[in-house]
Design a protein around this motif. Structure first.
Motif, PDB file in Angstrom:
ATOM      1  N   GLU A   1       0.828  -1.199   0.000  1.00  0.00           N
ATOM      2  CA  GLU A   1       0.000   0.000   0.000  1.00  0.00           C
ATOM      3  C   GLU A   1       0.873   1.264   0.000  1.00  0.00           C
ATOM      4  OE1 GLU A   1      -4.235   1.217   1.956  1.00  0.00           O
ATOM      5  OE2 GLU A   1      -2.758   0.312   3.293  1.00  0.00           O
ATOM      6  N   SER A   2       1.983   1.234   0.735  1.00  0.00           N
ATOM      7  CA  SER A   2       2.918   2.370   0.744  1.00  0.00           C
ATOM      8  C   SER A   2       3.545   2.557  -0.633  1.00  0.00           C
ATOM      9  CB  SER A   2       4.023   2.148   1.772  1.00  0.00           C
ATOM     10  OG  SER A   2       3.488   2.146   3.056  1.00  0.00           O
ATOM     11  N   ALA A   3       3.939   1.456  -1.251  1.00  0.00           N
ATOM     12  CA  ALA A   3       4.536   1.536  -2.586  1.00  0.00           C
ATOM     13  C   ALA A   3       3.531   2.077  -3.592  1.00  0.00           C
ATOM     14  CB  ALA A   3       5.039   0.162  -3.014  1.00  0.00           C
ATOM     15  N   MET A   4       2.281   1.646  -3.496  1.00  0.00           N
ATOM     16  CA  MET A   4       1.249   2.112  -4.422  1.00  0.00           C
ATOM     17  C   MET A   4       0.909   3.577  -4.169  1.00  0.00           C
ATOM     18  SD  MET A   4       0.562  -0.106  -6.603  1.00  0.00           S
ATOM     19  CE  MET A   4       1.921  -1.230  -6.618  1.00  0.00           C
ATOM     20  N   THR A   5       0.988   4.021  -2.920  1.00  0.00           N
ATOM     21  CA  THR A   5       0.749   5.428  -2.614  1.00  0.00           C
ATOM     22  C   THR A   5       1.783   6.289  -3.326  1.00  0.00           C
ATOM     23  OG1 THR A   5      -0.203   4.904  -0.453  1.00  0.00           O
ATOM     24  CG2 THR A   5       0.602   7.139  -0.754  1.00  0.00           C
ATOM     25  N   VAL A   6       3.036   5.864  -3.266  1.00  0.00           N
ATOM     26  CA  VAL A   6       4.104   6.605  -3.954  1.00  0.00           C
ATOM     27  C   VAL A   6       3.905   6.513  -5.467  1.00  0.00           C
ATOM     28  CG1 VAL A   6       6.578   6.649  -4.418  1.00  0.00           C
ATOM     29  CG2 VAL A   6       5.755   6.318  -2.082  1.00  0.00           C
TER      30      VAL A   6
ATOM     31  N   GLY B   1       0.527   8.303  -6.411  1.00  0.00           N
ATOM     32  CA  GLY B   1       0.530   9.723  -6.043  1.00  0.00           C
ATOM     33  C   GLY B   1      -0.417  10.102  -4.923  1.00  0.00           C
ATOM     34  N   SER B   2      -1.286   9.189  -4.455  1.00  0.00           N
ATOM     35  CA  SER B   2      -2.170   9.545  -3.330  1.00  0.00           C
ATOM     36  C   SER B   2      -2.573   8.283  -2.563  1.00  0.00           C
ATOM     37  CB  SER B   2      -3.422  10.286  -3.807  1.00  0.00           C
ATOM     38  OG  SER B   2      -4.381   9.398  -4.336  1.00  0.00           O
ATOM     39  N   ALA B   3      -2.877   8.494  -1.300  1.00  0.00           N
ATOM     40  CA  ALA B   3      -3.292   7.377  -0.434  1.00  0.00           C
ATOM     41  C   ALA B   3      -4.672   6.868  -0.846  1.00  0.00           C
ATOM     42  CB  ALA B   3      -3.288   7.817   1.026  1.00  0.00           C
ATOM     43  N   GLU B   4      -5.534   7.773  -1.302  1.00  0.00           N
ATOM     44  CA  GLU B   4      -6.884   7.369  -1.715  1.00  0.00           C
ATOM     45  C   GLU B   4      -6.831   6.440  -2.924  1.00  0.00           C
ATOM     46  OE1 GLU B   4      -9.085  10.952  -2.365  1.00  0.00           O
ATOM     47  OE2 GLU B   4      -9.100  11.468  -0.241  1.00  0.00           O
ATOM     48  N   LYS B   5      -6.026   6.809  -3.913  1.00  0.00           N
ATOM     49  CA  LYS B   5      -5.883   5.977  -5.113  1.00  0.00           C
ATOM     50  C   LYS B   5      -5.256   4.628  -4.752  1.00  0.00           C
ATOM     51  CE  LYS B   5      -5.427   9.700  -8.497  1.00  0.00           C
ATOM     52  NZ  LYS B   5      -4.514  10.366  -9.441  1.00  0.00           N
ATOM     53  N   ALA B   6      -4.275   4.660  -3.865  1.00  0.00           N
ATOM     54  CA  ALA B   6      -3.612   3.417  -3.441  1.00  0.00           C
ATOM     55  C   ALA B   6      -4.587   2.517  -2.702  1.00  0.00           C
ATOM     56  CB  ALA B   6      -2.412   3.741  -2.555  1.00  0.00           C
TER      57      ALA B   6
END
Length: 122
Positions: A81-86, A89-94
């Protein structure tokens, strides 16, 4: 009939000591039997305790492994989830991506961990 010149005799056997010895032997064997039964019960109890101890140890080992696996899965989920946030570009999208990935894994023959590894690579 004449009994003159004939000798009559009788022999008596005192078997009271034989009977006493037989009673004593019976008591000894009875005592041995009781001792064997008591020892067998003690051995059964000891092995039962060993079996319970082994079962307890295996249960504890299984529970420990289960908790470790939960930690490992949760850690991998958070890492992804952290990798996908980066990456996104956003925590919501991740978060949405991770939920979609979970749903996809649930309804298909893929493991969630395999899908997360592939999504990190692509």
């Amino acid at each position: 009939m004449s009994y003159l010149g004939k000798l009559w005799y009788g022999i008596g056997i005192d078997n009271s000591e034989l009977k006493s010895d037989a009673r004593e032997a019976t008591e000894v064997f009875s005592g041995i039997s009781d001792t064997v039964e008591a020892e067998a019960a003690r051995i059964d109890k000891a092995w039962s305790n060993v079996g319970k101890s082994i079962a307890g140890a295996l249960t504890l080992a299984s529970a420990t492994k289960y908790v470790q696996q939960i930690y490992k899965v949760r850690s991998a989920f958070q890492d992804t989830e952290s990798a996908m946030t980066v990456f996104l570009g956003s925590a919501e999208k991740a978060s949405k991506f991770m939920n979609d990935l979970q749903d996809y894994a649930w309804y298909n023959m893929f493991e969630f961990s395999d899908l997360t590894e592939q999504s990190k690579k692509n």
